[in-house]
Scaffold this active site. Structure first.
Site, PDB file in Angstrom:
ATOM      1  NE  ARG A   1      -3.742  -2.256   2.418  1.00 43.60           N
ATOM      2  CZ  ARG A   1      -4.323  -2.764   3.497  1.00 43.60           C
ATOM      3  NH1 ARG A   1      -4.067  -2.233   4.685  1.00 43.60           N
ATOM      4  NH2 ARG A   1      -5.149  -3.784   3.404  1.00 43.60           N
ATOM      5  CG  HIS A   2       3.790   1.968   2.673  1.00 45.11           C
ATOM      6  ND1 HIS A   2       3.444   3.086   3.407  1.00 45.11           N
ATOM      7  CD2 HIS A   2       3.599   0.905   3.501  1.00 45.11           C
ATOM      8  CE1 HIS A   2       3.088   2.725   4.634  1.00 45.11           C
ATOM      9  NE2 HIS A   2       3.175   1.404   4.710  1.00 45.11           N
TER      10      HIS A   2
ATOM     11  CD  GLN B   1       7.079 -17.823  -3.273  1.00 51.01           C
ATOM     12  OE1 GLN B   1       6.291 -17.634  -2.356  1.00 51.01           O
ATOM     13  NE2 GLN B   1       7.942 -18.824  -3.278  1.00 51.01           N
ATOM     14  CB  SER B   2       4.495 -15.361  -9.185  1.00 53.47           C
ATOM     15  OG  SER B   2       3.334 -15.770  -9.880  1.00 53.47           O
TER      16      SER B   2
ATOM     17  NE  ARG C   1      -3.311 -17.119  -8.250  1.00 49.57           N
ATOM     18  CZ  ARG C   1      -2.888 -15.958  -8.713  1.00 49.57           C
ATOM     19  NH1 ARG C   1      -1.914 -15.331  -8.098  1.00 49.57           N
ATOM     20  NH2 ARG C   1      -3.413 -15.416  -9.800  1.00 49.57           N
TER      21      ARG C   1
ATOM     22  NE  ARG D   1       2.143   0.079   7.191  1.00 44.51           N
ATOM     23  CZ  ARG D   1       0.911  -0.373   6.991  1.00 44.51           C
ATOM     24  NH1 ARG D   1       0.234  -0.882   7.989  1.00 44.51           N
ATOM     25  NH2 ARG D   1       0.358  -0.289   5.788  1.00 44.51           N
TER      26      ARG D   1
END
Length: 378
Positions: free
Chosen positions: A199-200, A208-209, A261, A288
């Site tokens: 989100r940054h 990793q896909s 997945r 954060r």
């Protein structure tokens, strides 16, 4: 006519970008690939980068920064920014500018008629000689691994030499933060964390896909939050075992990984490479490290701050909201002596050596290991 002098560049820029790309299609994170020249030799690095251009996967070339001192008029610099807006620019004086960009900017602006961008293009052969080299066959095969038995790790993969850049420019800290940054390889963390991290927006990410890599293997493929009670731990574990069994069965039946997945939980562990300017990292960390942030990303943020401190101590000068939170500033005050000792070890380390920063247990909700790879000073 404009003139440009390259004054700062990421060390091992090609290997950093290639390791980030390869990690997307591998069970191995970027730092493991970066360090293992046997499993990931230079011919594979060059082949991977040329393949990225061929496929149009240009985002991997955002993992690193190049900085020039440019002599140009105000109009010439404005015209360059109008044609390519992904430049960080600071005025050094009359007709002198500090310009920072990623390798992607050089690749995206090839063939430009803009005189400033053409001057920057003059560095392309120096920083990316692999573009014009011949095809090279793959020399190594990577043995797949299962999960992340080593736990959560944060590695400082590459970084800008801010000391050298400061001496070359005499630029104030606030502007200097825009003209360099850090690349982190983060592994053994949950998909829940990476959903928050990306989100940054002022950053580059290579993750990793799950479309290409089979996950949910072994016993270390998912994380367990510290908030899971002992009474619920067995049910939690049984659910994860059931998810892994169904995932494996779907693959056995010929279901594609990209479809199988869909049953994987947010707890699935992953790895991701992140690159951003020091300015953006300070903003991320200031948000954060807030106790209101989730425990996992807060712990990883402490690790990132600790590693960035080795190169740029002012990164610890946090902004709001962290700066206004007493518990955060007290924890930081206690951490600084630990980081100063680690910084001495890092400064005296030889190029290629790995330095660990041991984070105090009281700082973290779960174990996180922090490592930095020392590079040759610019």
């Amino acid at each position: 006519m404009p003139r440009a002098e390259l004054v700062s560049r990421y060390p091992s820029l090609a290997r950093t970008c290639a390791a980030a790309m390869r990690s997307c299609y591998s069970s191995w994170p970027a730092h493991a690939l970066f360090l293992d020249t046997g499993a990931f030799p230079e011919p594979d690095v060059n082949r991977m980068l040329r393949k990225a251009i061929e496929l149009g996967h240009m985002d991997v070339f955002e993992h690193g920064f190049l900085t020039w001192i440019v002599e140009a008029s105000e109009r010439e610099m404005l015209n360059a920014l109008m044609e390519h807006r992904f430049l960080y620019v600071s005025r050094l004086g009359e007709g002198r500018w500090l310009v920072t960009a990623t390798l992607r900017s050089l690749l995206d602006t090839r063939g430009t008629s803009d005189p400033v961008l053409r001057e920057l293009q003059g560095s392309l052969e120096e920083v990316a000689p692999w573009i014009s080299s011949g095809p090279e066959a793959s020399q190594a095969k990577l043995t797949p691994r299962e999960g992340y038995p080593e736990g959560a790790q944060v590695w400082l993969l590459s970084y800008t030499d801010f000391d050298s850049l400061s001496r070359a420019t005499n630029l104030g800290l606030e502007r200097l933060l825009w003209h360099g940054g850090f690349t982190f390889s983060i592994s053994g963390v949950s998909r829940s964390l990476t959903h928050q991290l990306v989100r940054h927006r002022l950053a580059a990410y290579s993750q990793q896909s799950q479309r290409h890599v089979a996950v949910a293997k072994g016993r270390a493929w998912y994380g367990t939050p510290p908030g899971i009670s002992a009474a619920a731990a067995d049910e939690y574990r049984n659910f994860m075992d059931s998810a892994a069994s169904l995932y494996a069965e779907l693959l056995r039946r010929g279901v594609r990984k990209e479809d199988a997945r869909f049953i994987l939980p947010n707890a699935t562990l992953t790895h991701i490479t992140m690159t951003a300017t020091a300015w953006e990292y300070r903003r991320v960390l200031s948000q954060r490290l807030d106790p209101a942030a989730q425990w996992e990303i807060r712990d990883v943020s402490w690790a990132m701050l600790s590693l960035a401190y080795l190169v740029l101590p002012p990164i610890a000068e946090l902004e709001e909201p962290a700066r206004g939170i007493g518990s955060v500033m007290e924890a930081l005050r206690k951490l600084i002596p630990v980081l100063e000792e680690a910084r001495e070890r890092f400064s005296s380390a030889k190029p290629g050596e790995v330095v660990e920063v041991e984070l105090p247990d009281h700082l973290l909700e779960h174990p996180v290991k922090a490592y930095a790879i020392r590079h040759e000073p610019a």
